[in-house]
Design an enzyme around this catalytic site. Structure first.
Site, short mmCIF file in Angstrom:
data_model
loop_
_atom_site.label_atom_id
_atom_site.label_comp_id
_atom_site.label_asym_id
_atom_site.label_seq_id
_atom_site.Cartn_x
_atom_site.Cartn_y
_atom_site.Cartn_z
N ARG A 87 38.70 -6.48 -25.97
CA ARG A 87 38.20 -6.40 -24.43
C ARG A 87 38.35 -7.49 -23.90
O ARG A 87 37.35 -7.66 -22.89
CB ARG A 87 36.69 -5.74 -25.01
N GLU B 214 29.47 7.71 -21.55
CA GLU B 214 28.56 8.42 -22.71
C GLU B 214 27.12 8.50 -22.11
O GLU B 214 26.76 9.72 -22.32
CB GLU B 214 28.36 7.49 -23.85
N ARG C 76 45.74 -3.94 -25.76
CA ARG C 76 45.70 -4.04 -27.02
C ARG C 76 45.30 -2.97 -28.04
O ARG C 76 45.61 -3.17 -29.08
CB ARG C 76 44.79 -5.45 -27.50
#
Length: 334
Positions: free
Chosen positions: A333, A285, A108
């Protein structure tokens, strides 16, 4: 007994290494079978790729006394007013600098963000330089057509969609590394890797180019280091007790060799964590921050280059160049 225990430990280490290698090649082959290049690359003179431009000695480090403009290892931290944009652009045009930009738009995220990202990137990212935008997606037929200036290209690469966004985040590093080895290192001086849920608002230009480039996280650059959200789990390969800054993985870049080294480090350490049933606090990250602690970036971009317009306190950002798009995690998500 001591000898037997030692052999058991050695056997365990060997088995663990074999699992890591098998896992690496299993995911690697799975990735290759789902990745296809839809167009050929533009052709550049490989001799030119060896030319580098370093204009750090032209920066005005005193232009912004209210912020840090240089690290302890003498790398510049780029803020508005420190650089002459015309000077940087002219030198990079003369050096025939070429830049690749990678972005992932899977599931999406493509419908929600990609059109805005590409349209704004064409308007503000490395304007005047040859740039190829690499779009990784599971839906290549839905990638929007945008109007591009001469020597600007969009290349669409089909990748698999994973059920968990964390796995997409993990595989991003492997895919970037493979692309650099297969294509980019022969065609581009620099590569930048960005998250798709962002929009360019102002110049993101050649002043950002460097051998190894990180960006300061907008929510941490003013805070004491004790508040940095490094991974504090000793079981994770991303574990850190201390660091220099807190970097945002939504933007990183540099030369092809340096970005490949970063991507390989993050991917392999993520794989080792996965085999040990560990997941780093902030996924790639966390590993990126560990990498930049061990391998200092040669240039740091201020939070102008990754800004949240909804931040609730005053910052030193004069020109928000790249801004976060509204987050829709609960919708995107799932």
């Amino acid at each position: 007994m001591r000898g037997r225990i030692t052999m058991e430990k050695i056997g365990g280490m060997f088995s663990g290494a074999m699992f890591l290698i098998l896992g690496f090649f299993s995911m690697h082959s799975r990735y290759l079978s789902n990745m296809s290049f839809l167009e050929s690359l533009p052709s550049y003179n490989e001799a030119i790729l060896g030319v580098t431009v370093n204009l750090d000695d032209t920066l005005n480090f005193g232009a912004r006394p209210e912020v840090q403009t240089r690290t302890s290892w003498n790398a510049p931290i780029i803020w508005e007013l420190m650089f002459d944009p015309d000077l940087h652009d002219r030198h990079h045009r003369e050096a025939k600098t070429t830049v690749a930009l990678t972005v992932f738009a899977v599931g999406r995220y493509l419908d929600a963000y990609l059109d805005t990202f590409l349209t704004s990137a064409e308007k503000h990212f490395m304007v005047g330089l040859p740039v190829t935008f690499y779009v990784f997606t599971d839906q290549p037929e839905k990638v929007p057509n945008i109007t591009l200036a001469p020597q600007r290209h969009v290349k669409v690469i089909k990748v698999e969609r994973y059920s968990r966004w964390q796995d997409i985040s993990m595989m991003r590093m492997k895919i970037i590394s493979e692309l650099i080895e297969k294509e980019l290192r022969h065609n581009f001086n620099y590569v930048f890797c960005l998250d798709v849920d962002q929009e360019f608002k102002e110049r993101f230009g050649s002043e950002a180019l460097g051998e190894s480039v990180a960006v300061l996280h907008i929510y941490y650059y003013k805070l004491p280091k004790k508040y940095y959200t490094y991974d504090r789990n000793p079981k994770s390969k991303a574990y850190m007790e201390k660091g220099d800054y807190y970097y945002h993985a939504a933007v990183f870049g540099g030369s092809c060799d340096k970005v490949k080294a970063l991507a390989d480090y993050c991917y392999l350490n993520t794989m080792e964590d996965k085999l040990n049933n560990v997941e780093a606090l902030w996924h790639d990250e966390s590993h990126l921050n560990k990498y930049f602690w061990l391998n200092k970036p040669s240039k740091i971009l201020s939070s102008e280059y990754c800004f949240d317009p909804l931040i609730h306190y005053k910052t030193e950002v004069i020109v928000p160049r790249l801004v976060w798009a509204p987050k829709q995690y609960s919708k995107l998500r799932t």
